[in-house]
Scaffold this active site. Structure first.
Site, PDB file in Angstrom:
ATOM      1  N   LEU A  10       0.833  -1.219   0.000  1.00 30.80           N
ATOM      2  CA  LEU A  10       0.000   0.000   0.000  1.00 30.80           C
ATOM      3  C   LEU A  10       0.864   1.264   0.000  1.00 30.80           C
ATOM      4  CD1 LEU A  10      -2.759  -1.055   2.579  1.00 30.80           C
ATOM      5  CD2 LEU A  10      -2.828  -1.199   0.085  1.00 30.80           C
ATOM      6  N   TYR A 139      18.725   3.878   7.717  1.00 31.83           N
ATOM      7  CA  TYR A 139      18.072   3.418   6.484  1.00 31.83           C
ATOM      8  C   TYR A 139      19.137   2.962   5.473  1.00 31.83           C
ATOM      9  CZ  TYR A 139      15.284   3.936   2.142  1.00 31.83           C
ATOM     10  OH  TYR A 139      14.645   3.735   0.934  1.00 31.83           O
TER      11      TYR A 139
END
Ligand code: NAD
Ligand code: AKB
Length: 317
Positions: A10, A139
């Protein structure tokens, strides 16, 4: 037809990738999953899945006869710097689960990397595939982990792992919300709605970027290529490079009253560790990668589509 499972479906990329794959391989062959529940019925079949839940992850794979896994569930750079432990759990442990299931069920797996895998000591111009990789964000560290562990699984057990280092992705269907390159999408919304935008990156912060149609083309290109053609498993893919001042000038060609101002925040420091541009020769040679959109083509397409969605008149001239 391959049966394809997508995690994080999504998200900004998953939403459009699943749509494209449904057109190509048939709705019933694309199995979407996310931590969140969908807002509409477009993503049927859909399972709510936390990628840290190994038992449910395995059950969905084994009960759906999956061939290919697109592992998109991730915490991006800006959210990662705010909550590094969350990024460690989702990006490291989530990938551990995905790659181990790919080994066990003999799946082809794509788990995207990013320009964030590079760091401040990486050569910044035309950055090659193989170079210094010492990222200074959690990240970025997680993306190097994905690349190296995926390559290890490929070398040790023959797992068909592939990854591509996306630049910042620009799109109009699902807004990005967790990254450093998000400014390059927010600027379009603000240009159409308010004719002004305050950038959280400095005016000359040059970064590699890519328009969503090219992102989908690259992803499906790498997903489909025969394994025997790949001489490596991790690839740069390049689209265009621009800084906030340059994208603002490109928008002004269509919205002359548009004004940009600058108020850099913590995301400026994140961006400073990333390349200005990428060398994607290997992707071009090994699986015929070639982008279609430059800055001007992307800007006019973004403004046209977003003005329809926002119902704000826009004159393409
Ligand atoms: P996104 O943040 O828009 O979507 C990520 C999705 O993962 C979200 O829908 C979220 O609900 C889901 N998620 C988060 N934690 C989860 C968990 N524990 N279990 C299951 N799902 C979870 O990200 P995106 O932009 O669609 O990125 C997809 C992939 O591409 C990521 O690996 C990202 O690092 C990479 N990438 C994206 C960009 C970009 O500009 N969008 C650039 C480089 C790399
Ligand atoms: C982010 O800004 O975190 C992402 C990326 C470049 O990986 N868009």
């Amino acid at each position: 037809m391959p049966r394809i499972l997508i995690t994080g479906s999504l998200g900004q990329i998953g939403t459009e990738l699943s749509e494209k794959l449904r057109e190509k391989y048939g709705k019933e062959n694309i199995i979407c999953t996310d931590l969140r529940a969908p807002k509409n019925n477009n993503c049927d079949p859909f399972y709510t899945l936390d990628v840290l839940d190994t038992v449910s992850f395995e059950h969905i794979i084994s009960s759906n006869d999956i061939d290919w896994l697109i592992h998109n569930a991730s915490i991006l750079s800006a959210t990662g710097e705010k909550d590094p432990h969350l990024a460690m759990r989702v990006n490291f442990r989530g990938f551990d689960n995905a790659i181990e299931l790919a080994r066990k069920y003999n799946l082809r797996i794509i788990s995207p990397s990013s320009i964030a895998a590079f760091g401040p000591s990486t050569p910044r111009v035309n950055t090659p595939d193989n170079t210094v990789m010492r990222p200074n964000t959690i990240y970025g560290v997680s993306k190097v982990y994905v690349e190296l562990l995926g390559e290890y699984y490929n070398h040790k057990w023959g797992t068909d792992f592939r990854t591509l280092r996306y630049p910042g992705i620009i799109s109009y269907k699902t807004p990005p919300m967790h990254g450093t390159t998000d400014y390059a999408v927010a600027i379009f919304h603000e240009a159409l709605k308010n004719k002004k935008y305050e950038s959280f990156l400095k005016e000359d912060m040059l970064l590699p970027m890519m328009y969503m149609p090219d992102c989908l083309k690259a992803t499906i290109g790498l997903l489909e290529v025969d394994s025997s053609r790949l001489k490596q498993r991790s690839f740069n893919v390049s689209g265009m490079s621009f800084n906030p001042e340059q994208i603002s000038d490109a928008i002004k060609k269509y919205i002359p009253e548009f004004q940009i101002s600058y108020n850099p925040d913590y995301r400026q420091e994140i961006a400073e560790g990333w390349p200005n541009s990428l060398d994607d020769t290997a992707a071009r040679e090994q699986w015929n990668w070639k982008p279609e959109y430059d800055l001007d083509a992307m800007v006019v397409d973004m403004l046209g589509n977003l003005s329809d969605i926002l119902d704000i008149p826009f004159d393409k001239k």
